[in-house]
Design a protein around this motif. Structure first.
Motif, PDB file in Angstrom:
ATOM      1  N   ILE A 212       0.823  -1.203   0.000  1.00 55.75           N
ATOM      2  CA  ILE A 212       0.000   0.000   0.000  1.00 55.75           C
ATOM      3  C   ILE A 212       0.864   1.263   0.000  1.00 55.75           C
ATOM      4  O   ILE A 212       0.520   2.272  -0.622  1.00 55.75           O
ATOM      5  CB  ILE A 212      -0.953  -0.003   1.217  1.00 55.75           C
ATOM      6  N   ALA A 241      -8.513  -6.762   2.984  1.00 58.01           N
ATOM      7  CA  ALA A 241      -7.783  -5.863   2.083  1.00 58.01           C
ATOM      8  C   ALA A 241      -7.110  -6.630   0.945  1.00 58.01           C
ATOM      9  O   ALA A 241      -7.138  -6.185  -0.210  1.00 58.01           O
ATOM     10  CB  ALA A 241      -6.746  -5.060   2.866  1.00 58.01           C
ATOM     11  N   GLU A 244      -9.937  -7.647  -1.490  1.00 56.26           N
ATOM     12  CA  GLU A 244     -10.587  -6.549  -2.195  1.00 56.26           C
ATOM     13  C   GLU A 244      -9.632  -5.774  -3.099  1.00 56.26           C
ATOM     14  O   GLU A 244     -10.003  -5.386  -4.211  1.00 56.26           O
ATOM     15  CB  GLU A 244     -11.225  -5.596  -1.168  1.00 56.26           C
ATOM     16  N   GLN A 245      -8.405  -5.552  -2.641  1.00 56.13           N
ATOM     17  CA  GLN A 245      -7.483  -4.713  -3.403  1.00 56.13           C
ATOM     18  C   GLN A 245      -6.624  -5.492  -4.389  1.00 56.13           C
ATOM     19  O   GLN A 245      -6.244  -4.961  -5.431  1.00 56.13           O
ATOM     20  CB  GLN A 245      -6.584  -3.923  -2.447  1.00 56.13           C
ATOM     21  N   PHE A 246      -6.294  -6.752  -4.050  1.00 51.63           N
ATOM     22  CA  PHE A 246      -5.369  -7.512  -4.887  1.00 51.63           C
ATOM     23  C   PHE A 246      -5.958  -8.828  -5.392  1.00 51.63           C
ATOM     24  O   PHE A 246      -5.284  -9.574  -6.097  1.00 51.63           O
ATOM     25  CB  PHE A 246      -4.073  -7.791  -4.108  1.00 51.63           C
ATOM     26  N   CYS A 247      -7.206  -9.120  -5.006  1.00 53.49           N
ATOM     27  CA  CYS A 247      -7.904 -10.346  -5.442  1.00 53.49           C
ATOM     28  C   CYS A 247      -7.126 -11.611  -5.051  1.00 53.49           C
ATOM     29  O   CYS A 247      -7.102 -12.590  -5.801  1.00 53.49           O
ATOM     30  CB  CYS A 247      -8.158 -10.324  -6.946  1.00 53.49           C
TER      31      CYS A 247
END
Length: 439
Positions: A212, A241, A244-247
């Motif tokens: 991040i 996280a 959601e952000q990196f699958c």
């Protein structure tokens, strides 16, 4: 699935078949038991009866319980097992299917501050391998696909080049939780097209912050299909996280070194599927040895159906959980809604570099004479190691040498000898504490 992984996996299973399917038989039984509670409970009952008959016939400690049901056996914790160690060990010539003159010695990391070495027979070792393969496949990871194993690798435990080649397991030493280690992990994943990562729960907090912040590139992890979280309680926000952000899904694995895999999540499923194929589980009330109700927080107590070298019968793991009633999705088996394990304080070396708390456990478990320990950071370079030791076996100079390898040669390490390490209100011991407030 890769061609490389397929070939190595095929070679492994062919060799196992030629040697009597020693792992394959266990794998198939685990699959059968986990699929259906109706069928599985019959097999489980047979395995339990055989274990209790073996323990009462071949150990001095359990012989007095011959013919009794499981619930009349005593609840054991790590301290009680150590106290009665010689009376619980089974002579090698009394262990069925033992393949060598010596049994395997499995040393625990001492995650409660109490190091422990336990014997495991050949059949138990095959069972543990089968469990890894079954639960990995349950979340879409086939054995012998490329895996980054992030843990504290020490002089006592490491991977040879031939093991790395055969197993497709790439060791990453995460004793130092710094940016250089995170870059090494990302580089290894990118260059080798690794499909899975196995790491301590708190390590994912550091990896997430690294990505991040922009210090790392999430594209390096594009080949990763699943990440396994072990040893500690996973931060829910970190898990969400990554998805959601990196699958990238993170699945939690509840296991210990003295037994093996006891429960495992599935992808995007927060239930913990208990390993009913290898263990009997009891969730007991916090203050008394009676079953907790569904939805009530209780102590996790296990009976290992497959260790015939050192029977673990009604072993209190030191963790707590909430039991839920099984349904069609779980094959009729009860499962755990939530496991409350141990979250460990981060420690810093004398140069302000973060150190994973398991670094101490991995070293201290291999030093003779240590019954219990607790490591406390008092200030930037001041540390306190509390020890309950067996003086005739304990080597203070070597212990200080190993500790300073971790925190720094200039560290001020004080030793305090104690009779016992006190427990928290939860009944657990905290092995690593950081009292220094890093600015």
């Amino acid at each position: 699935m890769s061609l490389n992984g397929f070939c190595k996996r095929s070679v492994y299973w062919i060799q196992d078949f030629l040697h009597g399917s020693k792992v394959g038989k266990h794998y198939r039984e685990i699959k059968t038991v986990m699929r259906s509670a109706e069928i599985g409970k019959k097999i489980q009952s047979e395995r339990l009866a055989a274990l209790l008959a073996h323990a009462t016939a071949n150990t001095a400690f359990y012989q007095r319980y011959a013919g009794r049901p499981l619930e009349q056996f005593p609840i054991m914790n790590k301290s009680k097992l150590i106290e009665n160690y010689d009376a619980i060990v089974v002579p090698v010539d009394k262990i069925p299917e033992q393949e060598t003159e010596k049994v395997h010695v499995q040393k625990t990391s001492g995650s409660t501050g109490t190091p422990f070495a336990i014997y495991q027979d050949s059949r138990k070792r095959h069972r543990r391998v089968a469990e890894l393969k079954y639960f990995g496949q349950m979340v879409g990871f086939q054995s012998h696909e490329k895996l980054a194993q992030c843990r504290i690798w020490t002089n006592w435990q490491s991977k040879t080049k031939s093991q790395i080649f055969r197993e497709n397991i790439y060791p990453i030493n995460v004793s130092k939780m710094d940016d250089d280690t995170l870059r090494e992990l990302c580089r290894t994943v990118r260059e080798n097209r690794i499909t899975a990562i196995r790491a301590y729960a708190s390590w994912y907090d550091s990896l997430l912050a690294f990505l991040i912040s922009g210090k790392g590139d999430a594209a390096d992890l594009k080949t990763v299909k699943v990440m396994f979280s072990t040893s500690e309680e996973l931060n829910v926000a970190t898990k969400e996280a990554f998805q959601e952000q990196f699958c990238i899904p993170i699945v939690e694995c509840y296991a210990d070194e003295e037994a093996g895999i006891m429960a495992h999540q599935k992808v995007q499923d927060n239930r913990f599927y208990l390993n009913h194929a290898s263990y009997i589980f009891e969730i007991l009330k916090l203050e008394e040895d009676k079953p907790a109700a569904y939805g009530e927080l209780g102590r996790i107590v296990i009976t290992d159906l497959y260790n015939y070298a050192f029977p673990l019968i009604r072993y209190d793991t030191g963790d707590t959980a909430i039991l839920a009633k099984g349904n069609e999705e779980t094959g009729g088996w009860d499962y755990l809604e939530k496991i409350y394990g141990r979250r460990l304080d981060l420690i810093y070396d004398t140069k302000d570099n973060p150190i994973h708390p398991m670094s101490f456990a991995r070293v201290l478990k291999n030093l003779d004479g240590i019954r219990q320990w607790q490591f406390i950071q008092k200030d930037k370079s001041k540390y306190l190691l509390k020890l309950n030791v067996q003086k005739e076996k304990f080597d203070l100079e070597n212990t200080l040498l190993e500790i300073r390898k971790i925190v720094g040669q200039d560290a001020d390490v004080q030793i305090e000898y104690v009779e016992d390490i006190p427990v928290l209100a939860s009944g657990k011991r905290k092995m690593v504490i950081c009292e220094w407030k890093k600015s």
